[in-house]
Design an enzyme around this catalytic site. Structure first.
Site, short mmCIF file in Angstrom:
data_model
loop_
_atom_site.label_atom_id
_atom_site.label_comp_id
_atom_site.label_asym_id
_atom_site.label_seq_id
_atom_site.Cartn_x
_atom_site.Cartn_y
_atom_site.Cartn_z
CB CYS A 120 -6.36 1.67 -7.14
SG CYS A 120 -4.93 1.30 -8.19
CG HIS A 144 -5.20 5.06 -4.61
ND1 HIS A 144 -4.46 3.97 -4.20
CD2 HIS A 144 -5.06 5.13 -5.96
CE1 HIS A 144 -3.91 3.40 -5.26
NE2 HIS A 144 -4.24 4.09 -6.33
CG ASN A 159 -0.81 2.81 -7.22
OD1 ASN A 159 -1.42 2.15 -6.40
ND2 ASN A 159 -1.37 3.31 -8.31
#
Length: 338
Positions: A128, A265, A295
């Site tokens: 990520c 994020h 996500n």
């Protein structure tokens, strides 16, 4: 305030070189999977998912639609937004944890799809945090004078590594891609310069088993599925993200009040809110898109950035802070004047 030490003129000139974001692009697969649809597959509900993550839906790549396809679409969007010819690109850095193949690098497939035959292309894997790692790599190539124009992409098909019977993970992730075009510009060495002012990267391999995929070419010869200890990841995320944001502010002699927007994020709305509280940032200055695409790992920061640029929230001259944390653990931040 100048950020430059007393250096010989030839070195000072290199230090003055900045990487300016001149184009942003994004791509999301056509298929949308809602929480209601997931509730027909696993023991969950729309209310449960929204309360714990803020996610309402996610996009899932079509059969045969590869990470390179998503990355190429986002790249074309960013190149068009930048108003440049693809032939001007010297470097492609693609952040992904879901490459088309073990090798070659998925970035080389994007290079070919864009019709490019010069320069170089490679992948970066930091899950990520991957986009921030890739952005840092490209920025360093530009600062060193080796590259004038770079394409940085975050692209994932996380749907391919999810256990769709595991309600703790399958509800959290989606597929997508985001990209930026960087160009070398001359700066004055102050925080008023447009471009990337600083980047800050970290990792701590002791926490490997809190977020990982239980497969790999070396260990099992299988792709595997995402496994996560959600509570522990949440706790580390809020602490690490707040710290790396503070690091970026301190490195540039700035405070939270100087930042126009934070692009975090997009893992979980509660993590974003927790980080904002810890830093004293109002949620009104946090770009939040997790509800629409969940996500998307390395793609989430450039996707959120592209959306905020497209809808006019982020404008030229504004100071923007990017931050992310991923498996490994890896985490990082970048301070950018648009």
């Amino acid at each position: 305030m100048s950020l430059l030490p007393n250096l010989p003129p030839e070195l000072a000139k290199l230090m003055l070189r900045r990487s300016q974001i001149v184009g942003c692009g994004a791509y999301l697969p056509a298929r949308v999977v809602t929480n209601a649809e997931l509730a027909t597959r696993v023991d969950t509900s729309d209310e449960w998912i929204v309360e714990r993550s803020g996610i309402h839906q996610r996009h899932v790549a079509a059969e045969g639609e590869l990470t390179s396809d998503l990355a190429t679409a986002a790249a074309r969007s960013a190149i068009a937004h930048a108003g440049i010819d693809a032939e001007e690109i010297d470097l492609i850095v693609l952040a992904t944890a879901t490459p088309d193949r073990t090798f070659p690098a998925t970035a080389t497939r994007v290079q070919a799809a864009l019709g490019l035959h010069k320069g170089f292309a490679f992948d970066v894997q930091a899950v990520c945090s991957g986009f921030l790692y890739a952005l840092t790599v490209a920025d360093n190539f530009i600062r060193s004078g080796q590259v004038k124009t770079a394409l940085v992409i975050g692209a994932e098909t996380f749907s391919r590594i999810l256990d769709w019977n595991d309600r703790t993970t399958c509800v959290l992730f989606g597929d997508g891609a985001g990209a930026v075009v960087l160009r070398a510009v001359d700066g004055e060495g102050t925080t008023a310069d447009r471009g990337i002012l600083s980047t800050h990267l970290h990792s701590d391999g002791r926490h490997h088993d809190l977020l990982y995929v239980d497969g790999g070419a070396s260990s099992s010869s299988l792709v595997g599925h995402v496994r996560m200890e959600g509570r522990e990841v949440f706790r580390h995320a809020v602490v690490n993200l707040a710290a790396v944001v503070q690091e970026a502010l301190a490195a540039n002699n700035l405070t939270a009040a100087d930042i126009d927007w934070v692009v975090p994020h997009q893992a979980n709305r509660r993590i974003i809110e927790g980080t904002a509280r810890k830093l004293g940032f109002p949620m009104e200055r946090m770009v939040v898109t997790v509800g629409q695409h969940a996500n998307t790992s390395a793609a989430s920061v450039p996707l959120a950035l592209a959306q905020a640029v497209a809808d006019g929230r982020i404008r030229p001259g504004q100071l923007v802070l990017l931050e992310a944390m991923g498996g490994g653990f890896t985490w990082g931040s970048a301070l950018v004047r648009m």
